[in-house]
Design a protein around this motif. Structure first.
Motif, short mmCIF file in Angstrom:
data_model
loop_
_atom_site.label_atom_id
_atom_site.label_comp_id
_atom_site.label_asym_id
_atom_site.label_seq_id
_atom_site.Cartn_x
_atom_site.Cartn_y
_atom_site.Cartn_z
N THR A 620 0.82 -1.21 0.00
CA THR A 620 0.00 0.00 0.00
C THR A 620 0.86 1.26 0.00
OG1 THR A 620 -0.23 0.09 2.41
CG2 THR A 620 -1.89 -1.19 1.19
N SER A 621 2.15 1.13 0.28
CA SER A 621 3.05 2.28 0.21
C SER A 621 3.49 2.56 -1.22
CB SER A 621 4.29 2.01 1.06
OG SER A 621 4.98 0.87 0.56
N ASN A 622 3.12 1.67 -2.14
CA ASN A 622 3.64 1.76 -3.50
C ASN A 622 2.55 2.21 -4.47
OD1 ASN A 622 4.77 1.25 -6.06
ND2 ASN A 622 6.07 -0.35 -5.22
N PRO A 623 2.60 3.46 -4.93
CA PRO A 623 1.54 3.95 -5.81
C PRO A 623 1.37 3.12 -7.09
CG PRO A 623 2.87 5.77 -5.01
CD PRO A 623 3.57 4.52 -4.60
N SER A 624 2.46 2.54 -7.59
CA SER A 624 2.35 1.82 -8.87
C SER A 624 1.43 0.62 -8.76
CB SER A 624 3.74 1.39 -9.37
OG SER A 624 4.33 0.44 -8.51
N VAL A 625 1.56 -0.17 -7.69
CA VAL A 625 0.70 -1.35 -7.58
C VAL A 625 -0.70 -0.99 -7.09
CG1 VAL A 625 2.56 -3.04 -7.35
CG2 VAL A 625 1.68 -1.89 -5.29
N VAL A 657 -2.44 9.47 2.17
CA VAL A 657 -1.97 9.85 0.85
C VAL A 657 -2.52 8.88 -0.20
CG1 VAL A 657 0.08 10.13 -0.61
CG2 VAL A 657 0.11 10.95 1.75
N VAL A 658 -2.58 7.60 0.15
CA VAL A 658 -3.09 6.59 -0.78
C VAL A 658 -4.53 6.92 -1.16
CG1 VAL A 658 -3.52 4.14 -1.16
CG2 VAL A 658 -1.58 4.86 0.24
N THR A 659 -5.34 7.26 -0.16
CA THR A 659 -6.72 7.63 -0.43
C THR A 659 -6.78 8.81 -1.38
OG1 THR A 659 -7.29 6.91 1.80
CG2 THR A 659 -8.91 8.25 0.66
N TYR A 660 -5.90 9.76 -1.16
CA TYR A 660 -5.87 10.95 -2.01
C TYR A 660 -5.67 10.58 -3.48
CZ TYR A 660 -5.98 15.50 0.31
OH TYR A 660 -6.36 16.65 0.92
N TYR A 661 -4.58 9.85 -3.75
CA TYR A 661 -4.29 9.65 -5.17
C TYR A 661 -5.23 8.64 -5.82
CZ TYR A 661 -1.03 5.74 -3.84
OH TYR A 661 -0.46 4.59 -3.33
N LEU A 662 -5.78 7.70 -5.03
CA LEU A 662 -6.79 6.80 -5.60
C LEU A 662 -8.05 7.58 -5.96
CD1 LEU A 662 -6.52 3.60 -3.37
CD2 LEU A 662 -5.62 3.93 -5.68
N LYS A 663 -8.42 8.51 -5.09
CA LYS A 663 -9.61 9.31 -5.34
C LYS A 663 -9.38 10.26 -6.52
CE LYS A 663 -12.71 12.61 -3.04
NZ LYS A 663 -12.45 13.77 -3.90
N GLU A 664 -8.25 10.95 -6.51
CA GLU A 664 -7.99 11.94 -7.55
C GLU A 664 -7.85 11.29 -8.93
OE1 GLU A 664 -8.01 15.30 -7.24
OE2 GLU A 664 -8.75 14.85 -5.24
N SER A 665 -7.35 10.07 -8.97
CA SER A 665 -7.18 9.39 -10.26
C SER A 665 -8.47 8.76 -10.74
CB SER A 665 -6.09 8.32 -10.14
OG SER A 665 -6.45 7.33 -9.18
N GLY A 666 -9.52 8.78 -9.92
CA GLY A 666 -10.83 8.32 -10.35
C GLY A 666 -11.05 6.82 -10.31
N VAL A 667 -10.20 6.06 -9.57
CA VAL A 667 -10.37 4.60 -9.55
C VAL A 667 -11.14 4.10 -8.33
CG1 VAL A 667 -8.27 4.24 -10.90
CG2 VAL A 667 -8.14 4.21 -8.39
N VAL A 784 0.26 11.61 -8.07
CA VAL A 784 0.98 11.52 -6.80
C VAL A 784 1.87 12.75 -6.68
CG1 VAL A 784 2.47 10.11 -5.35
CG2 VAL A 784 0.90 9.01 -6.95
N ILE A 785 1.42 13.74 -5.90
CA ILE A 785 2.06 15.05 -5.87
C ILE A 785 2.35 15.49 -4.44
CG2 ILE A 785 1.06 15.79 -8.06
CD1 ILE A 785 -1.08 17.28 -6.49
N PRO A 786 3.33 16.39 -4.23
CA PRO A 786 3.72 16.81 -2.88
C PRO A 786 2.58 17.37 -2.04
CG PRO A 786 5.37 17.50 -4.47
CD PRO A 786 4.21 16.97 -5.26
#
Length: 1068
Positions: A620-625, A657-667, A784-786
């Motif tokens: 879960t620390s890895n945005p790619s997977v 942070v994971v929640t953020y980028y999953l939400k922002e990417s629309g998945v 995935v942004i600062p």
């Protein structure tokens, strides 16, 4: 500090470093001996710097430092070289942190009793504690506040599910799917009315017409995550088909003879909706359906907090319920931790609901380089969790230690360690488009387990390292305990610096990290082979050979190529019971069981998936997977695929942070559609906090002896760890977790068998929906942004309202509550004297247990649920607690009575003294079979010494101090094994338990031992580390063992009857 600096013989190599016009100092290690220094592995350079900086002639001597400088020379010698090491900081999680603070509190009492100052018991070395191990998956895919939903005013003659009708684990969406109820409604938008909007999309109105679709065919997610639009030509209006929330409430609107399931979130864009917007729009939007909205429901919907934005939001659902239960169960523990945060200085406590300790460490806590009053030095850490090694991926040397050893470091003591061999692991080549970092780490784990790296450092180098992101490297470092090494280290390079910027570290910090690491010759260019140091041995991996993989069914090192998985599982079914076998008789290989679940009938077989969890800091620390899993889910939903409702699916991110980028990417919508709702921010399923399965599923498995499966993106899959009813558990990437959840079975060949079928009955294969690395990387770079890291970690220590409302005692000495079943004063100092007692031989001891190979700390000290028929359950029931209040062993590590009763309580424990697996043994004098705790109690009353006989790798697995404290409490005085896991052996010594190792080529079986003999172990006052110790068997037999007390410091701990006693005597 001045006196210490004067005593340091290496002050002469201090240099000045200017960074952006600010002056810093540092120790120039290379100036002492450039030729030797340049040959040192980068991980050894970190140990060396600590030795030079902390050289005071007492904790660390000049001789220690010279041994490290001469590392290459010592590699050619078979002699064991002992050195001392002072880490820069300590990190703890709450399962191990609670007993550590309980010990600190008890040590304050002991020092006070001996007339000393109790406040000397205080962390000297910085310590961070992250509360992440307490939350469980009690709820997943469940409807939120269904009771409130029944107040929508539906006529009493219509079918409306209330809270009692709806299982905690279950989904109203799946109810709709089985009964083919319509779940999409047509909403007409008046484009001319732009004042009354929801999310700027116009106000939706009922057309009075149900969409002519059923759940089965309504899986399409278009570009807009909220609506799909179809224009009615000539009318000037358009119809929006609103994406249904995966958490519907019962509307009850009756159309065409069927009941509509309308979710409030189907009408309102819900995530993090502000209260004022909710109040403005809720009644307006929902009343259009003709449903009266009671005030209680409106308050219910607007009174929820988004855990990361800290503003009210709708439909938190399973996440909120699990967090509420976490606080309900652990309020006393959390209050104690809050007392610790207030009472002990130099300590940060990160509240529950913030993330997983190792991911928070990676993204926020890790310094990489410390700045202490202008002195720069490398970050290094020891932690009370074996996966502390994850931080090695960021260029920080760190590893797991026992809780009691961590306590000594917190009190300013140095770690005594054997100067390690360093295995160089050269990485070359490029990953294929379908391979993930999870596949890499499972490949590395199997390889390094085969070559043998236990107790060694592994350092990665070679041009292929440039292929790996910091998150990829952290994934590989995370599973270091699974391949057996002490560390799996990636030196600092340009990608480290880029990651620090990405995770919003300050510009000042990034600047001095880069400048210092370059000045100290600790900065790596993986393309420059001239920088390659000397290694003890070198192994190599070509990334192009890595293929999609899984590991299991019982050990993380047992990797299987995904293409061979179906065959491997089939072979495991019929193979004899072992790490790769279940011993299923031929006539039972095709066994199946039908069961009812939420009104429908399903069938389980061997290989059926019942748990599918995207979990653990490993992945879960890895945005790619994580993004890969989301993209696969999106494609699956678009293809019309779904997951069977009885499969317990869950998503537990390692940080906000994971929640953020999953939400922002629309998945997120697609993941939720398949049941992968966010259930909490913690370790959860990976550590056995998987929560209950439906009773009908459990009954079907148990009555038919089925080998059902858990699929998880975790790092451990030992027997009995994940769930008692999943005998086979497989580690896999988050992408494959989603894939096997859709398939519903591991008995499938994805090359020739489809995952499922689309609404038009077209077969859908895994290859049709599997995203490429290029696709994933494009999404990752965009989302995935600062700013995400800044927003999440700016409030990391603030905690939730529940945390902030907790009241903690305001005393330096903790006021113990004698009736508490969570926090109890431990007995470690009850019979302690200020003087050191004399060494005593162990005479006529009985074997409490006779164990085989790979007995894990999960076997010795389970962290999961407390079985209702166990000694611990009887203890709690006798104090008025109901089974639902038992919580887990991990949560009750602050109470020695419960932990003693939980020692060796794993239902999969194989004890050769009894015929069946389980927490049972034979009381040798009487010949009676009984619970292990009950037998130990009977031996204690008879004043009998106890030992344990074991095979290879005794104590492998998670670092758990209670895996040593529990045996001490049971009266075990020695463990004789073929080999020990490093951390557990250290923990045994730290509790005053004697670790003895059979000589090479010998084991209990070859010596003819049955475990029913009496054993006498003669030890004397002149005991030495590593010496031979004779064990007498009965009247005439005997055999030699090696004493596995490896250093003089460990010997001092043992002579004092443990490290805690040693520290109290020293500070009193």
């Amino acid at each position: 500090m001045e006196n210490r600096d004067m005593a340091n013989p290496y002050n002469t190599v201090k240099c000045t470093l200017s960074v952006n016009d600010k002056a810093y100092s540092y120790f120039n290690l290379r100036s002492v001996d450039p030729e030797k220094y340049d040959k040192l592995p980068f991980s050894i350079r970190i140990l060396l710097e600590s030795g030079v900086r902390n050289c005071d002639g007492f904790h660390i001597t000049k001789e220690d430092v010279e041994k490290i400088y001469n590392w290459e020379l010592h590699q050619k010698s078979e002699e064991t070289i002992e050195v001392s090491f002072k880490p820069s900081r300590v990190i703890l999680q709450d399962f191990t942190g609670v007993p550590a603070l309980v010990d600190f509190a008890a040590m304050r009492d002991a020092v006070n009793q001996f007339g000393g100052n109790p406040l000397t018991i205080n962390p000297i070395c910085p310590a961070d504690l992250v509360i992440d191990h307490s939350v469980q998956v009690d709820f997943s895919r469940s409807a939120k506040d269904t009771a409130a939903a029944t107040d929508f005013g539906c006529p009493p003659t219509q079918r409306v599910l209330d809270l009692e009708d709806t299982p905690a684990y279950g989904s109203l969406m799946s109810h709709a799917a089985r009964h083919r109820l319509p779940v999409f409604v047509n909403l007409k938008v008046d484009s001319s009315n732009t004042n009354d909007t929801i999310g700027g999309r116009g106000t939706p109105h009922w057309t009075g017409e149900m969409a002519n679709r059923t759940t089965k065919s309504c899986h399409s997610i278009e570009q807009s995550p909220a609506f799909t639009r179809s224009v009615n030509k000539g009318s000037g209006s358009s119809v929006l088909r609103r994406r249904v929330s995966p958490i519907p409430t019962m509307c009850g609107h009756h159309c065409d003879g069927v009941t509509c399931l309308l979710s409030a979130a189907s009408v309102i864009e819900a995530p993090c909706l502000k209260v004022e917007e909710t109040k403005k729009n809720l009644d307006k939007c929902l009343s259009l359906s003709g449903i009266p909205i009671p005030d209680r429901l409106c308050q219910t919907l607007t009174d929820r907090l988004c855990p990361f934005h800290h503003i009210p939001s709708l439909w938190s659902d399973a996440l909120e319920k699990n967090q509420d239960l976490e606080f309900e169960r652990n309020k006393e523990r959390f209050a104690f931790l809050k007392w610790g945060a207030q009472s002990f200085k130099n300590m940060i406590v990160v509240p529950p609901g913030s993330g997983i300790v190792h991911q928070v460490n990676l993204e926020y806590l890790a310094r990489v380089v410390f700045d202490k009053d202008g002195l720069l030095y490398p970050d290094s850490v020891v932690g009370t969790d074996s996966h502390t090694t994850m931080i090695n991926g960021l260029g920080v040397v760190g590893w797991g230690v026992g809780g009691i050893e961590a306590e000594a470091v917190m009190l300013g003591q140095a770690i005594s360690m054997v100067l390690p061999q360093v295995i160089g692991y050269r990485i070359t080549g490029h990953l294929s488009q379908l391979a993930t970092s999870t596949d890499v780490v499972l490949t590395v784990t199997k390889h390094l387990r085969q070559v043998g790296v236990v107790g060694k450092f592994v350092e990665f180098f070679g041009p292929g390292v440039n292929e790996l992101s910091i998150a990829d490297r952290a994934t590989i470092s995370n599973m270091c305990p699974e391949y057996g090494a002490t560390v799996g280290y990636f030196p600092v390079d340009e990608k480290t610096i880029a990651y620090l910027r990405q995770t919003n570290r300050s510009a000042e910090q990034v600047a001095y990290v880069e400048s210092y690491m370059k000045a100290a010759s600790m900065f790596r260019d993986f393309n420059n082979s001239a920088q390659d140091p000397v290694f003890t041995q070198i192994y190599e991996l070509d990334l192009s050979t890595v293929v999609p993989s899984l590991s299991g069914p019982k050990r993380p090192q047992d990797r299987i190529a995904q293409s061979d998985f179906k065959l491997d599982f089939s072979q495991c079914l019929s193979s004899k019971v072992g790490f790769k076998g279940f011993g299923i008789a031929e006539e039972k290989l095709n066994a199946s069981a039908s069961f009812e679940y939420e009104g429908s009938t399903y069938t389980l077989r061997h290989g059926s998936v019942v748990i599918a969890a995207i979990t653990s800091c490993t992945n879960t620390s890895n945005p790619s997977v994580m993004l890969g899993a989301g993209l696969l889910a999106k494609k699956a939903v678009e293809a019309g695929l779904e997951v069977a409702p009885y499969i317990k699916t869950s998503l537990s991110p390692g940080s906000g942070v994971v929640t953020y980028y999953l939400k922002e990417s629309g998945v997120i919508p697609a993941l939720e559609k398949l049941g992968f709702n966010i259930v909490g921010y913690g370790c959860m399923t990976c550590i056995g906090n998987s929560g209950p399965l439906p009773e009908s599923v459990v009954e079907a498995i148990e009555k038919n002896d089925l080998v059902c499966c858990g699929i998880l993106s975790g790092n451990r899959n030992f027997e009995g760890r994940i769930h008692p009813n999943t005998r086979a558990n497989y580690l896999a990437s988050p992408l494959l977790v989603v894939a096997y959840a859709i398939a519903g079975t591991v008995d499938i060949d994805f090359e020739i068998q489809p995952l499922g079928y689309s609404p038009d009955n077209r077969p859908v294969f895994l290859r049709d929906i599997y995203p490429t690395r290029k696709e994933i990387q494009a999404v990752e770079q965009q989302f995935v942004i600062p700013a995400m890291f800044q927003q999440v970690y700016s409030r990391i220590t603030k905690g939730s309202d529940s945390w902030n409302k907790l009241e903690a005692p305001q005393y330096d000495l903790y006021p113990w509550n004698e009736s508490s079943t969570y926090i109890k004063k431990p007995p470690f100092f009850d019979d302690m004297t200020k003087d050191i007692p004399s060494i005593q031989s162990i005479k006529e001891a009985h074997a409490l247990l006779f164990l085989g190979d790979s007995v894990t700390t999960d076997h010795i000290s389970p962290a999961g649920s407390i079985a209702r028929n166990s000694p611990a359950a009887r203890y709690l029931a006798a104090r008025g607690l109901s089974p639902r209040e038992f919580n887990s062993y991990g949560a009750r590590r602050g109470n020695d009575e419960i932990m003693a009763r939980g020692t060796f309580a794993n239902i999969r424990l194989i004890n050769n003294l009894v015929s069946k697996p389980g927490p049972r043994t034979i009381h040798i004098p009487s010949g009676e079979e009984m619970d292990i705790f009950d037998a130990a109690e009977r031996y204690r009353k008879d004043k009998c010494n106890l030992i344990v006989l074991a095979g290879k790798e005794y104590g492998t697995g998670s670092s758990r101090d209670w895996a040593a404290k529990g045996p001490w409490k049971l009266g075990i005085t020695a463990v004789i094994a073929e080999s020990f896991e490093r951390i557990h052996r250290s923990n045994l010594v730290g509790m005053g338990i004697l670790p003895l190792q059979f000589l090479e080529g010998q084991q209990a079986k070859s010596l003819g031992l049955t475990g029913r003999e009496k054993f006498t172990i003669n030890i004397h006052a002149d005991i030495k580390p590593g010496q031979l110790v004779e064990v007498q068997v009965g009247e005439s037999g005997s055999f030699q063992t090696q004493l596995r007390i490896d250093t003089e410091v460990e010997l001092a701990y043992f002579i004092n009857r443990g490290i805690l006693n040693y520290m109290v005597r020293k500070l009193a």
